[in-house]
Design a protein around this motif. Structure first.
Motif, PDB file in Angstrom:
ATOM      1  N   GLU A  38      22.334   9.093  27.973  1.00 33.43           N
ATOM      2  CA  GLU A  38      22.225  10.014  29.105  1.00 33.43           C
ATOM      3  C   GLU A  38      22.505  11.469  28.728  1.00 33.43           C
ATOM      4  O   GLU A  38      22.213  12.380  29.515  1.00 33.43           O
ATOM      5  N   LEU A  39      23.068  11.702  27.556  1.00 29.31           N
ATOM      6  CA  LEU A  39      23.433  13.072  27.183  1.00 29.31           C
ATOM      7  C   LEU A  39      22.241  14.028  27.158  1.00 29.31           C
ATOM      8  O   LEU A  39      22.348  15.156  27.664  1.00 29.31           O
ATOM      9  N   PRO A  40      21.088  13.662  26.569  1.00 29.77           N
ATOM     10  CA  PRO A  40      19.971  14.612  26.579  1.00 29.77           C
ATOM     11  C   PRO A  40      19.568  15.031  27.988  1.00 29.77           C
ATOM     12  O   PRO A  40      19.321  16.222  28.243  1.00 29.77           O
ATOM     13  N   ALA A  41      19.491  14.097  28.917  1.00 28.70           N
ATOM     14  CA  ALA A  41      19.106  14.428  30.287  1.00 28.70           C
ATOM     15  C   ALA A  41      20.160  15.298  30.960  1.00 28.70           C
ATOM     16  O   ALA A  41      19.832  16.221  31.719  1.00 28.70           O
ATOM     17  N   ALA A  42      21.431  15.019  30.685  1.00 28.30           N
ATOM     18  CA  ALA A  42      22.503  15.817  31.289  1.00 28.30           C
ATOM     19  C   ALA A  42      22.462  17.254  30.795  1.00 28.30           C
ATOM     20  O   ALA A  42      22.612  18.201  31.585  1.00 28.30           O
ATOM     21  N   PHE A  43      22.240  17.457  29.506  1.00 33.52           N
ATOM     22  CA  PHE A  43      22.189  18.818  28.981  1.00 33.52           C
ATOM     23  C   PHE A  43      20.915  19.543  29.439  1.00 33.52           C
ATOM     24  O   PHE A  43      20.938  20.757  29.675  1.00 33.52           O
ATOM     25  N   ALA A  44      19.823  18.814  29.577  1.00 37.60           N
ATOM     26  CA  ALA A  44      18.607  19.425  30.119  1.00 37.60           C
ATOM     27  C   ALA A  44      18.815  19.865  31.562  1.00 37.60           C
ATOM     28  O   ALA A  44      18.349  20.937  31.988  1.00 37.60           O
ATOM     29  N   GLU A  45      19.516  19.042  32.335  1.00 42.64           N
ATOM     30  CA  GLU A  45      19.812  19.385  33.729  1.00 42.64           C
ATOM     31  C   GLU A  45      20.751  20.585  33.800  1.00 42.64           C
ATOM     32  O   GLU A  45      20.586  21.471  34.659  1.00 42.64           O
ATOM     33  N   THR A  46      21.726  20.643  32.908  1.00 42.52           N
ATOM     34  CA  THR A  46      22.616  21.804  32.877  1.00 42.52           C
ATOM     35  C   THR A  46      21.834  23.059  32.533  1.00 42.52           C
ATOM     36  O   THR A  46      22.052  24.122  33.132  1.00 42.52           O
ATOM     37  N   ARG A  47      20.932  22.972  31.574  1.00 39.81           N
ATOM     38  CA  ARG A  47      20.104  24.127  31.221  1.00 39.81           C
ATOM     39  C   ARG A  47      19.295  24.592  32.427  1.00 39.81           C
ATOM     40  O   ARG A  47      19.137  25.798  32.652  1.00 39.81           O
ATOM     41  N   ARG A  48      18.804  23.645  33.215  1.00 40.22           N
ATOM     42  CA  ARG A  48      18.002  24.000  34.393  1.00 40.22           C
ATOM     43  C   ARG A  48      18.753  24.901  35.353  1.00 40.22           C
ATOM     44  O   ARG A  48      18.185  25.857  35.909  1.00 40.22           O
ATOM     45  N   VAL A  49      20.037  24.628  35.578  1.00 39.52           N
ATOM     46  CA  VAL A  49      20.791  25.380  36.585  1.00 39.52           C
ATOM     47  C   VAL A  49      21.408  26.657  36.025  1.00 39.52           C
ATOM     48  O   VAL A  49      22.013  27.423  36.781  1.00 39.52           O
ATOM     49  N   LEU A  50      21.235  26.898  34.718  1.00 39.47           N
ATOM     50  CA  LEU A  50      21.754  28.123  34.109  1.00 39.47           C
ATOM     51  C   LEU A  50      20.678  29.199  34.062  1.00 39.47           C
ATOM     52  O   LEU A  50      19.485  28.910  33.898  1.00 39.47           O
TER      53      LEU A  50
END
Length: 214
Positions: free
Chosen positions: A126-138
């Protein structure tokens, strides 16, 4: 185990220990000089009054600290009980219920984000999706500070402070986390690894400070 079931176990476990967690952990930054220094660096670079996401905010103590240093934090946590405590203890700060894989935030909403020991409850897949989601909101060039326990083991708890729980703690290697951040569109700018403080569990801690590219 599917993510909805896995995340439900995490949610229920933190709901169960929420009040005791707040009592035991709520003042932890007073004893963590490295954490305070890194958080201060995030606030300074984000800019005075900038929106900063506290991902996996727990009882809101980190978000409260950020607010006291001039940031405009938004705490996000999977546990409704944790969010309720955070809203009670820090009424001037905004808190939202949400999952690291589906953050309740707009694209580019935040100038920076911190995730202190929250990614440890995600499976490695799940880490890749979590970091991609974090990038989205930054925002472009937004900062992300990630902290985690160092290693490769998984610790499963069925009891936590005399409460029945069902939760996994995934230890992570720095290179693994850095690789996922890079793949998600971040540049890792700084790393720090330290031994535990006397009041902490006896695990090594790692911090990665990364910046969104593009």
């Amino acid at each position: 185990m599917s993510s909805p079931i896995h995340h439900g176990r995490v949610r229920r476990s933190y709901d169960t220990v929420a009040e005791e967690y707040r009592d035991r952990i709520g003042d932890e930054l007073a004893h963590k000089p490295q954490d305070r220094a890194l958080l201060a660096a995030v606030v300074e670079q984000a800019g005075d009054g900038a929106p900063v996401a506290d991902l996996g905010c727990g009882p809101g103590h980190v978000a409260g600290w950020l607010a006291g240093r001039g940031a405009r934090p938004v705490g996000i946590d999977l546990s409704p009980a944790m969010v309720a405590i955070a809203r009670r203890d820090h009424p001037g700060v905004e808190f939202r219920e949400g999952d690291l894989l589906r953050l309740p935030a707009a694209d580019g909403e935040f100038a920076a984000a911190v995730a202190l020991y929250s990614v440890i409850h995600l499976t490695p897949a799940e880490l890749p999706a979590a970091f991609a989601e974090t990038r989205r909101v930054l925002r472009p060039s937004g900062l992300l500070l990630v902290a985690f326990h160092v290693g490769s083991e998984v610790r499963h708890l069925t009891e936590w402070w005399d409460h029945a729980v069902d939760v996994d703690f995934h230890f992570l290697e720095q290179d693994t986390v850095a690789g996922h951040l890079t793949a998600a569109g971040f540049t890792v700018e700084a790393t720090l690894e330290r031994a535990p403080h006397p009041r902490e569990a006896e695990t090594r801690r790692a911090y990665l400070l990364a910046r969104r590219t593009g």
